[in-house]
Enzyme design. Structure first.
Site, short mmCIF file in Angstrom:
data_model
loop_
_atom_site.label_atom_id
_atom_site.label_comp_id
_atom_site.label_asym_id
_atom_site.label_seq_id
_atom_site.Cartn_x
_atom_site.Cartn_y
_atom_site.Cartn_z
N HIS A 97 0.83 -1.21 0.00
CA HIS A 97 0.00 0.00 0.00
C HIS A 97 0.86 1.26 0.00
CE1 HIS A 97 -3.54 -2.44 0.68
NE2 HIS A 97 -2.96 -3.00 1.72
N ARG A 129 6.65 2.36 -10.79
CA ARG A 129 7.68 3.39 -10.68
C ARG A 129 8.21 3.80 -12.05
NH1 ARG A 129 9.17 -0.51 -7.06
NH2 ARG A 129 11.12 -1.01 -8.12
N GLU A 140 5.27 -5.17 -12.78
CA GLU A 140 6.60 -4.66 -13.14
C GLU A 140 7.30 -5.65 -14.07
OE1 GLU A 140 7.37 -2.36 -8.84
OE2 GLU A 140 8.46 -4.19 -9.34
#
Length: 323
Positions: A18, A147, A243
């Site tokens: 989270h 990211r 990812e």
């Protein structure tokens, strides 16, 4: 400048999921907003709070008993909640005129009294959110929060020979699943090297004394570099699988928490991962032919482009500004 408040916790027991995904969103939001966090003051969550502070976020900390009343003392334009420890009553208690309220959901346990819902998972559209209950819904892997290192990755080259295997179970591993995976893979002599990620919230000293010529341990790697280096990954089915998909790394997915089951099943159905369990991991690796890895890599990169955080931040800012 508009003020955005994020309610999330992370620690060694519940993991850092989270905190990590909201911080990706927060990085994009703070281009045009002041972003701060509300976290529980329990010691268990110190790890997540320290991560946030190291990355420049102001963190309010309150006890669970005082959380609701204290939140209502803070001035903000929008609050985004990412927690399983909330329900409709929580949202009704913090909802107030003039502020926006959003929820980053995974499981759809109920319809939530919020202004907008985010569910970044590939199964989100199968959950049948009642859209008229919300001003906006942001559903599906289009909004997956990754990211910057995973944005617009180049097309993956797949090595015909599988030599390097990544093992990554997430930020925490209280059940010591990483060690069990290593042990099961090393039951046979394989001409492969295991690249094992030790998460920041792993038990202290975990695997520190482990040594094997075919195993390399990584404590703070640049994950995109490691994913691109490896021919195959063994991964828990949290955000890491997205990812890996963005990097085009073929992946054997395992479930390490109940909340990963829906993603596990949907990603298997889409051909993004091969499903397995810890006990059968060696057989699953042997079944990953060059052709299977090639197809899996292609499908993963077609599905995930890594731009979900930019999309979602833009939509949230638009929504707050409009309303």
């Amino acid at each position: 400048m508009m003020k955005i408040l994020i309610r999330a916790d992370g620690g060694k027991t519940i993991g850092m999921g989270h905190i990590m995904r909201t911080s990706v969103l927060a990085e994009e939001l703070r281009r045009c907003a002041e972003v701060s966090y509300v976290c529980s003051e329990e010691e268990e969550f110190d790890f997540g709070v320290n991560f946030l502070r190291q990355n420049g976020y102001f963190v309010y900390r309150f006890s669970e008993e005082n959380l609701l009343s204290k939140i209502n003392d803070i001035a903000y334009d929008c609050m985004i909640v990412d927690s399983y420890n909330v329900d409709a009553n929580f949202f009704k208690s913090v909802k107030r005129a003039g502020s926006f309220l959003g929820y980053i959901d995974d499981l759809k346990k109920e319809e939530y009294p919020v202004d907008f819902i985010v569910n970044q998972n590939p199964y989100a559209l199968d959950l049948n959110y009642t859209e008229e209950n919300y001003i906006e819904t942001f559903l599906g892997i289009t909004y997956v929060l990754l990211r910057k290192e995973f944005q617009n990755p180049t097309k993956r080259y797949i090595n015909p020979i599988c030599k390097d295997i990544l093992v990554t179970i997430g930020g925490s591993d209280i059940n010591r699943i990483t060690e069990k995976i290593i042990q099961n893979i090393l039951k046979e002599e394989l001409d492969m090297t295991l690249h094992v990620v030790i998460g920041p919230a792993f038990p202290k000293g975990y695997l520190d004394t482990f040594s094997h010529p075919k195993v390399k341990l990584y404590y703070n790697p640049i994950m995109s570099h490691l994913m691109k280096k490896c021919d195959l990954a063994v991964s828990a089915c949290g955000s890491t699988v997205y990812e890996l998909a963005a990097c085009g790394t073929p992946t054997i997915g395992i479930v390490v928490a109940d909340n990963q089951m829906m993603a596990y099943e949907k990603l298997k159905q889409l051909g993004i991962i091969k499903g397995s369990n810890v006990e059968n991991i060696l057989d699953s690796i042997k079944e990953m032919t060059y052709e299977k890895r090639l197809e899996m890599s292609r499908k993963g990169q077609e599905l995930v482009d890594g731009l979900g955080a930019k999309r979602l931040a833009s939509e949230i800012i638009r929504l707050i500004t409009k309303e």
